[in-house]
Design an enzyme around this catalytic site. Structure first.
Site, PDB file in Angstrom:
ATOM      1  N   ASN A  48      13.991   0.079   7.626  1.00 21.62           N
ATOM      2  CA  ASN A  48      12.862   0.127   6.684  1.00 21.62           C
ATOM      3  C   ASN A  48      12.884   1.375   5.808  1.00 21.62           C
ATOM      4  OD1 ASN A  48      11.926   2.175   8.326  1.00 21.62           O
ATOM      5  ND2 ASN A  48       9.823   1.434   8.384  1.00 21.62           N
ATOM      6  N   THR A  73       9.020 -18.991  22.587  1.00 20.98           N
ATOM      7  CA  THR A  73      10.371 -19.451  22.919  1.00 20.98           C
ATOM      8  C   THR A  73      10.970 -18.436  23.892  1.00 20.98           C
ATOM      9  OG1 THR A  73      10.484 -20.195  20.626  1.00 20.98           O
ATOM     10  CG2 THR A  73      12.552 -20.241  21.897  1.00 20.98           C
ATOM     11  N   GLY A  88      10.456 -11.617  17.678  1.00 16.23           N
ATOM     12  CA  GLY A  88      11.084 -11.660  16.358  1.00 16.23           C
ATOM     13  C   GLY A  88      11.393 -10.259  15.859  1.00 16.23           C
ATOM     14  N   GLY A  89      11.539 -10.135  14.550  1.00 15.69           N
ATOM     15  CA  GLY A  89      11.913  -8.857  13.952  1.00 15.69           C
ATOM     16  C   GLY A  89      10.898  -7.753  14.226  1.00 15.69           C
ATOM     17  N   LYS A 132      14.655  -6.309   5.404  1.00 17.42           N
ATOM     18  CA  LYS A 132      14.989  -5.251   6.369  1.00 17.42           C
ATOM     19  C   LYS A 132      16.352  -5.467   7.045  1.00 17.42           C
ATOM     20  CE  LYS A 132      10.247  -3.896   7.465  1.00 17.42           C
ATOM     21  NZ  LYS A 132       9.275  -3.641   8.553  1.00 17.42           N
ATOM     22  N   LYS A 162       0.825  -1.209   0.000  1.00 14.24           N
ATOM     23  CA  LYS A 162       0.000   0.000   0.000  1.00 14.24           C
ATOM     24  C   LYS A 162       0.864   1.266   0.000  1.00 14.24           C
ATOM     25  CE  LYS A 162      -3.744  -2.099   2.768  1.00 14.24           C
ATOM     26  NZ  LYS A 162      -4.633  -2.463   1.681  1.00 14.24           N
ATOM     27  N   SER A 163       2.188   1.100   0.127  1.00 15.01           N
ATOM     28  CA  SER A 163       3.063   2.276   0.274  1.00 15.01           C
ATOM     29  C   SER A 163       2.958   3.253  -0.895  1.00 15.01           C
ATOM     30  CB  SER A 163       4.511   1.839   0.480  1.00 15.01           C
ATOM     31  OG  SER A 163       4.620   1.174   1.714  1.00 15.01           O
ATOM     32  N   ASP A 184       9.374   2.098  12.056  1.00 13.02           N
ATOM     33  CA  ASP A 184       8.258   1.253  12.512  1.00 13.02           C
ATOM     34  C   ASP A 184       7.830   1.595  13.947  1.00 13.02           C
ATOM     35  OD1 ASP A 184       7.865  -0.200  10.193  1.00 13.02           O
ATOM     36  OD2 ASP A 184       9.342  -1.724  10.741  1.00 13.02           O
ATOM     37  N   THR A 204      10.849  -3.542   2.753  1.00 18.83           N
ATOM     38  CA  THR A 204       9.916  -4.406   3.465  1.00 18.83           C
ATOM     39  C   THR A 204      10.356  -5.857   3.356  1.00 18.83           C
ATOM     40  OG1 THR A 204       7.576  -4.884   3.808  1.00 18.83           O
ATOM     41  CG2 THR A 204       8.251  -4.525   1.521  1.00 18.83           C
TER      42      THR A 204
HETATM   43  P1  ATR Z   1       8.651 -11.173  12.488  1.00 17.99           P
HETATM   44  O1  ATR Z   1       9.827 -10.619  11.768  1.00 17.99           O
HETATM   45  O2  ATR Z   1       7.327 -10.935  11.834  1.00 17.99           O
HETATM   46  O3  ATR Z   1       8.638 -10.827  13.933  1.00 17.99           O
HETATM   47  P2  ATR Z   1       9.741 -13.742  13.132  1.00 17.99           P
HETATM   48  O4  ATR Z   1      11.060 -13.159  13.380  1.00 17.99           O
HETATM   49  O5  ATR Z   1       9.635 -15.044  12.406  1.00 17.99           O
HETATM   50  O6  ATR Z   1       8.801 -12.759  12.334  1.00 17.99           O
HETATM   51  O7  ATR Z   1       8.995 -13.856  14.536  1.00 17.99           O
HETATM   52  C1  ATR Z   1       7.697 -14.340  14.655  1.00 17.99           C
HETATM   53  C2  ATR Z   1       7.284 -14.227  16.113  1.00 17.99           C
HETATM   54  O8  ATR Z   1       5.944 -14.709  16.245  1.00 17.99           O
HETATM   55  C3  ATR Z   1       8.133 -15.055  17.052  1.00 17.99           C
HETATM   56  O9  ATR Z   1       8.209 -14.373  18.284  1.00 17.99           O
HETATM   57  C4  ATR Z   1       7.317 -16.343  17.178  1.00 17.99           C
HETATM   58  O10 ATR Z   1       7.585 -17.074  18.360  1.00 17.99           O
HETATM   59  P3  ATR Z   1       8.856 -18.076  18.429  1.00 17.99           P
HETATM   60  O11 ATR Z   1      10.065 -17.222  18.587  1.00 17.99           O
HETATM   61  O12 ATR Z   1       8.607 -18.927  19.624  1.00 17.99           O
HETATM   62  O13 ATR Z   1       8.848 -18.842  17.127  1.00 17.99           O
HETATM   63  C5  ATR Z   1       5.930 -15.773  17.210  1.00 17.99           C
HETATM   64  N1  ATR Z   1       4.862 -16.711  16.814  1.00 17.99           N
HETATM   65  C6  ATR Z   1       4.589 -17.166  15.579  1.00 17.99           C
HETATM   66  N2  ATR Z   1       3.503 -17.975  15.585  1.00 17.99           N
HETATM   67  C7  ATR Z   1       3.065 -18.024  16.879  1.00 17.99           C
HETATM   68  C8  ATR Z   1       1.980 -18.679  17.542  1.00 17.99           C
HETATM   69  N3  ATR Z   1       1.105 -19.453  16.878  1.00 17.99           N
HETATM   70  N4  ATR Z   1       1.843 -18.480  18.865  1.00 17.99           N
HETATM   71  C9  ATR Z   1       2.711 -17.700  19.549  1.00 17.99           C
HETATM   72  N5  ATR Z   1       3.758 -17.050  18.983  1.00 17.99           N
HETATM   73  C10 ATR Z   1       3.934 -17.215  17.658  1.00 17.99           C
END
Ligand code: ATR
Length: 273
Positions: free
Chosen positions: A87, A154, A130-131, A66, A16-17, A103, A62
């Site tokens: 970004n 995790t 995560g990211g 990134k 959409k940017s 962001d 994106t």
């Molecule tokens: P992004 O860059 O979008 O943050 P990512 O680095 O793959 O993507 O991180 C995804 C995040 O969503 C992680 O914190 C992941 O948890 P894990 O580190 O344990 O994998 C979390 N996540 C993804 N699916 C999930 C689910 N069904 N329930 C809880 N946490 C979830």
């Protein structure tokens, strides 16, 4: 010739940017052209160099580039440095490229300015490590909040991310299964669980009375996490569409030195989706 900008990603067709920046340019009377670039998965850096060598002035970056954009930037803002991801790329001098990350400020502005959330002394739960979480960490810690807890499926990743921010503000990390008895004024979903219509498993009673939820994802209909908020008594349950527009506005400001008005742009996107 208008100054050239673009968003680069892979895939990129649904971004959409371009529509957002076209609206900003029209509103502010800036003569720019903002396009879409499909980045090569195995050669992102070459695509970026070519864009700038051909006179391009700035790029939004994106998924999934990134982190690679962070690597290739010649200099970075402090918020990009901590985010480990960039970004926004900005031409500096004759051949340099500066990396920034808008962001987090987009998230804070959407919540505080557009929706009226007051961060002062609040207890905030950030779901995911995560990211997406790392990208917003510094602006969150600078928002005036009283306590930030990062909870992740995790747990080790939540602890690592909290350690990165610990010198900068009141942040801790834990596992999603360690939230019993906790109460939060704001719960932000930065996990990718919503992409498969799921919600991170958190206790039913972890939202304080009058608390809010915020989903960094957005969709044509309320996201799974927005629905979770509504079902658990949240006072407000915004999705991430406003954050998308606000991060774009901050990029526009970095490039053009003018801050566009965002309310009508957000409204327009809501009407057309
Ligand atoms: P992004 O860059 O979008 O943050 P990512 O680095 O793959 O993507 O991180 C995804 C995040 O969503 C992680 O914190 C992941 O948890 P894990 O580190 O344990 O994998 C979390 N996540 C993804 N699916 C999930 C689910 N069904 N329930 C809880 N946490 C979830």
């Amino acid at each position: 010739m208008p100054d050239r900008y673009a968003v680069i990603g892979n895939p990129i067709a649904h971004s959409k940017s371009p529509a957002i920046h076209a609206a900003f340019a029209e509103q502010t009377g800036q003569d720019i052209h903002y396009g879409r670039l499909l980045g090569a998965l195995d050669d992102f850096a070459t695509d970026v160099r070519r864009f700038f060598d051909e006179g391009g002035r700035g790029l939004n970056v994106t998924v999934p580039f990134k982190e690679q954009a962070w690597d290739l930037a010649d200099e970075r803002s402090p918020r990009a440095e901590l985010a480990g991801a960039v970004n926004t790329l900005i031409r500096i001098g004759d051949s340099g490229i500066r990396g920034d990350n808008t962001d987090g400020v987009g998230l804070i502005r959407d919540l505080s300015i557009n929706h009226g959330f007051d961060f002062k002394d609040t207890s905030v739960l950030l779901l995911g490590a995560g990211g997406a979480s790392r990208g917003v960490l510094l602006p969150l810690l600078e928002s005036g909040l009283g306590r930030l807890l990062i909870a992740n499926r995790t747990a080790a990743k939540a602890h690592q991310l909290a350690e990165l921010g610990a010198k900068l503000g009141p942040v801790e990390g834990c596992g999603l299964d360690q939230l019993a008895g906790e109460r939060f004024d704001l719960i932000i979903n930065a996990t990718s669980a919503g992409l498969s219509n799921a919600v991170p498993p958190i206790p039913d009673d972890c939202l304080a009375s009058g608390g809010w939820t915020y989903d960094m994802l957005y969709g044509d209909t309320p996201t799974a996490f927005c629905r979770w908020g509504a079902e658990h008594g949240a006072k407000r349950t915004p999705d991430g569409l406003g954050m998308l527009v606000e991060q774009a506005a901050e990029s526009f400001f970095l490039w053009r030195g003018i801050r566009p008005e965002t309310t009508n742009v957000i409204k327009g996107l809501r009407q057309t989706r």
